[in-house]
Design a protein around this motif. Sequence first.
Motif, short mmCIF file in Angstrom:
data_model
loop_
_atom_site.label_atom_id
_atom_site.label_comp_id
_atom_site.label_asym_id
_atom_site.label_seq_id
_atom_site.Cartn_x
_atom_site.Cartn_y
_atom_site.Cartn_z
N ALA A 166 0.83 -1.20 0.00
CA ALA A 166 0.00 0.00 0.00
C ALA A 166 0.86 1.24 0.00
CB ALA A 166 -0.93 0.00 1.21
N SER A 167 1.94 1.22 0.79
CA SER A 167 2.71 2.45 0.86
C SER A 167 3.49 2.67 -0.44
CB SER A 167 3.57 2.49 2.12
OG SER A 167 4.81 1.92 1.86
N GLY A 168 3.97 1.56 -1.04
CA GLY A 168 4.65 1.69 -2.33
C GLY A 168 3.72 2.21 -3.40
N LEU A 169 2.52 1.61 -3.42
CA LEU A 169 1.52 1.97 -4.42
C LEU A 169 1.08 3.42 -4.24
CD1 LEU A 169 0.13 0.14 -6.50
CD2 LEU A 169 -1.82 0.07 -4.98
N SER A 170 0.86 3.80 -2.97
CA SER A 170 0.35 5.16 -2.76
C SER A 170 1.42 6.18 -3.08
CB SER A 170 -0.21 5.32 -1.35
OG SER A 170 0.73 4.95 -0.41
N HIS A 171 2.66 5.82 -2.84
CA HIS A 171 3.74 6.74 -3.20
C HIS A 171 3.72 7.02 -4.71
CE1 HIS A 171 7.66 8.64 -3.16
NE2 HIS A 171 7.98 7.87 -4.19
N GLU A 172 3.66 5.93 -5.50
CA GLU A 172 3.65 6.07 -6.96
C GLU A 172 2.42 6.85 -7.43
OE1 GLU A 172 6.07 5.24 -8.97
OE2 GLU A 172 7.22 4.45 -7.27
N LEU A 173 1.26 6.45 -6.88
CA LEU A 173 0.03 7.11 -7.32
C LEU A 173 0.00 8.58 -6.92
CD1 LEU A 173 -2.63 4.35 -6.63
CD2 LEU A 173 -1.78 5.13 -8.83
N ASN A 174 0.50 8.85 -5.72
CA ASN A 174 0.52 10.25 -5.30
C ASN A 174 1.42 11.09 -6.19
OD1 ASN A 174 -1.34 10.34 -3.26
ND2 ASN A 174 0.10 9.63 -1.70
N ASN A 175 2.52 10.51 -6.63
CA ASN A 175 3.39 11.24 -7.57
C ASN A 175 2.62 11.59 -8.83
OD1 ASN A 175 5.63 11.36 -6.05
ND2 ASN A 175 6.69 9.63 -7.03
N ALA A 176 1.92 10.56 -9.37
CA ALA A 176 1.17 10.79 -10.61
C ALA A 176 0.07 11.81 -10.38
CB ALA A 176 0.58 9.47 -11.10
N LEU A 177 -0.63 11.67 -9.26
CA LEU A 177 -1.71 12.61 -8.97
C LEU A 177 -1.18 14.02 -8.73
CD1 LEU A 177 -4.01 10.55 -6.61
CD2 LEU A 177 -4.61 11.51 -8.83
N GLY A 178 -0.02 14.07 -8.10
CA GLY A 178 0.60 15.37 -7.87
C GLY A 178 0.85 16.08 -9.18
N ALA A 179 1.35 15.32 -10.16
CA ALA A 179 1.61 15.90 -11.48
C ALA A 179 0.30 16.35 -12.14
CB ALA A 179 2.34 14.88 -12.36
N ILE A 180 -0.71 15.49 -12.04
CA ILE A 180 -1.99 15.82 -12.66
C ILE A 180 -2.58 17.08 -12.03
CG2 ILE A 180 -4.40 15.08 -12.97
CD1 ILE A 180 -3.34 12.19 -13.11
N SER A 181 -2.59 17.11 -10.69
CA SER A 181 -3.24 18.25 -10.05
C SER A 181 -2.41 19.52 -10.22
CB SER A 181 -3.56 17.95 -8.59
OG SER A 181 -2.41 18.09 -7.81
N GLY A 182 -1.09 19.39 -10.13
CA GLY A 182 -0.24 20.56 -10.30
C GLY A 182 -0.38 21.17 -11.69
N LYS A 183 -0.32 20.29 -12.70
CA LYS A 183 -0.37 20.80 -14.06
C LYS A 183 -1.77 21.32 -14.41
CE LYS A 183 3.49 18.06 -15.52
NZ LYS A 183 4.52 19.07 -15.74
N SER A 184 -2.80 20.65 -13.89
CA SER A 184 -4.13 21.15 -14.22
C SER A 184 -4.40 22.48 -13.51
CB SER A 184 -5.21 20.11 -13.94
OG SER A 184 -5.43 19.98 -12.57
N ALA A 185 -3.81 22.63 -12.31
CA ALA A 185 -3.97 23.92 -11.62
C ALA A 185 -3.27 25.03 -12.42
CB ALA A 185 -3.41 23.83 -10.22
N TYR A 186 -2.09 24.70 -12.92
CA TYR A 186 -1.36 25.69 -13.72
C TYR A 186 -2.15 26.04 -14.98
CZ TYR A 186 1.77 27.59 -17.18
OH TYR A 186 2.30 28.38 -18.16
N PHE A 187 -2.65 25.01 -15.63
CA PHE A 187 -3.43 25.15 -16.85
C PHE A 187 -4.67 26.02 -16.59
CE2 PHE A 187 -5.45 22.47 -20.46
CZ PHE A 187 -5.00 23.39 -21.39
N GLU A 188 -5.29 25.76 -15.46
CA GLU A 188 -6.49 26.51 -15.09
C GLU A 188 -6.16 28.00 -14.89
OE1 GLU A 188 -8.53 24.91 -11.58
OE2 GLU A 188 -8.84 26.98 -10.95
N ARG A 189 -5.08 28.27 -14.17
CA ARG A 189 -4.68 29.66 -13.93
C ARG A 189 -4.33 30.36 -15.23
NH1 ARG A 189 -1.70 27.58 -9.76
NH2 ARG A 189 0.22 27.71 -10.97
N PHE A 190 -3.63 29.62 -16.09
CA PHE A 190 -3.22 30.18 -17.38
C PHE A 190 -4.44 30.57 -18.21
CE2 PHE A 190 -2.26 29.64 -21.85
CZ PHE A 190 -1.11 30.43 -22.00
N MET A 191 -5.39 29.66 -18.30
CA MET A 191 -6.60 29.91 -19.09
C MET A 191 -7.39 31.06 -18.48
SD MET A 191 -6.98 27.16 -21.30
CE MET A 191 -8.29 25.99 -21.26
N ASP A 192 -7.47 31.03 -17.16
CA ASP A 192 -8.21 32.06 -16.45
C ASP A 192 -7.67 33.44 -16.82
OD1 ASP A 192 -10.13 32.94 -14.66
OD2 ASP A 192 -8.77 32.87 -12.94
N ARG A 193 -6.35 33.58 -16.73
CA ARG A 193 -5.71 34.88 -17.05
C ARG A 193 -5.90 35.22 -18.52
NH1 ARG A 193 -1.24 33.63 -13.85
NH2 ARG A 193 -0.13 32.92 -15.73
#
Lengths: 459, 157
Positions: A166-193
Amino acid sequence: MHSDPSPEIAATISRLQRCYFNQPGRQIRLNKGEMLLEQGQANEKLFLLLSGQLTAYYQVEPDGEFFELNQSNPPSFTGVHSYFSGSYCARFRVVASKDSELAYIDTHVEVKQEAEFGPLAQQFMPVIVNELSQRQILAIHAQVEHNLAQQRAMQAEKMSTIGQLASGLSHELNNALGAISGKSAYFERFMDRHFEQHFPTQHHYFRAGLDSKQGLDSKLVRARGKVFEQTLGVERDQGKALARIFTHPDEVVALGKSFLKRLDEFADYWQLGRDFKELKQAVNHATGIIKSVRLLGAGDTERKYGVDINDTINCALDLMSSHCRSVDIRIQAGQLPLLCASHAEWVQVWVSLIKNAYEALLSQPNSAPMIRIKTLLSGHFIQVSIEDNGPGIAPNLMKSIFQPDMTTKKGGLSFGLGLGLSISQRIISSYQGELEVASQPGLTCFRVFLPIEVNNGNN
Amino acid sequence: METINIICVDDQREVLSAVVRDLAPLADHFNIEECESAAECEELMDELDADGEHVALVISDHVMPLKTGVQLLTEIADDPRFREVKKILLTGLATHADTIKAVNQAHIDHYLEKAWDGEELLHISKQLLTEYIVSQGLDYQSRLAVLDAPTLYKLIQ
């Protein structure tokens, strides 16, 4: 470890003590730590422990380690085997674990009261049998304890393997999710502006979509869409698009004819904003599930102040939601005091109880399977009830449901964590709580009572 | 022209809206409906059928409260009014037994696993819609833009 002898045995021992063990010349004293008998060495004596305590040790292999067998307290006999079997050889090493007083007889002892009580062996028979049965009970206890320890060890190993996965899996998934949420947040701010600067009108609808409240249910959108369709004379999909953004046709009329002409375009921008919002929601959902799995798998049993039992139930529900989707689960949470507890342990308890209810519901066709969870504070107890409208527990199984190996499950969807009711019960009782079950066809209720005073962290 | 409906069923709204988004290129020629439960889908199908509209395609999730996707699609398959409806099961979690049922009892036309590829979903939907339109003798000329050319070619040859 010997239990107190029965009155009959006690009477026999005291008679034998009067007859045979009251000679001043056959008394010995041992200081704590002194050895009475050595395993394998000659012994022709039968000892009666008068005060203090003896401990027996057994060596499996020559030069091997000595294992502690049992302790004996007065009045009890030592050397029974060597004396009565005729081997005259000590089976165990016996050491005084406290300063002790003993009396003994040897092979030259003169038989007393023979006319009344028979030969020596017959006089000692009750205490010999008593000694043997005591040892047998000890052996049974040791075996049971050994089995339980083995079960616990296996469970712990299983949990630790799951925890590592579980901890190995969650580490990997959290990395992927971190990228998804970070990039989508950036994308959202960019579009907003970008929209704000270049397309102010469209930007308004993009923001509205982004800031929109919890999603509308599809039925409502369809019904409201029809109203828009009829009042405004628009297409069906336009009606639905409007129904997502506005609540009343008048709001659209107020925006004028030019708005309707560009409706499709504005609806697109609104939907784009909405997509960003849903992206965030999906990431949060996934992050929450990963967090729960991690908590569960890690088996973190450290108790800390500030745990709300309602939170642990919600966490368990998050964890189970993807599995239990075919069941209608409702929770009615009362205001509860915070406890000093392990979050993970309680999540484990609820997962196990909810999973159990869910699997019971699946075991038979049910047109409206449901689970009702209710928490409340009642006097000095937190009460949590988990009810399902499944087939119920058969009366003949009722006694065994808390046994570690008890299961009635066959194949199908399984969560695979192998958490049984026995573990739940053990966790609950470690908080001095109780787990009750009442079951009849159509209604099974597991109820947990948890005393708040012993768990509020002040003890 | 007659209205042809596509119904998407999923109890998670963000998933539902994502499916609909993938099907957006079809929106000019088909009416796309969203349902959050099997019951809602059945109710809507009754309504659409009563209004004389076509239901060409149902795309359903499997694991949903009260009634699963396989149950829903089985009932649709057994309903004489909807025998020709094309069915896609879109699921993240189905056991082997569920999958067998989906094929044997619900007679699904396609099985897609989550996370799905939007392009693939659109392509399969186009193929199935093409089959539906041809089998129902509906006008395909006006819908060429959103139909699958190889499928159409095979069917009208």
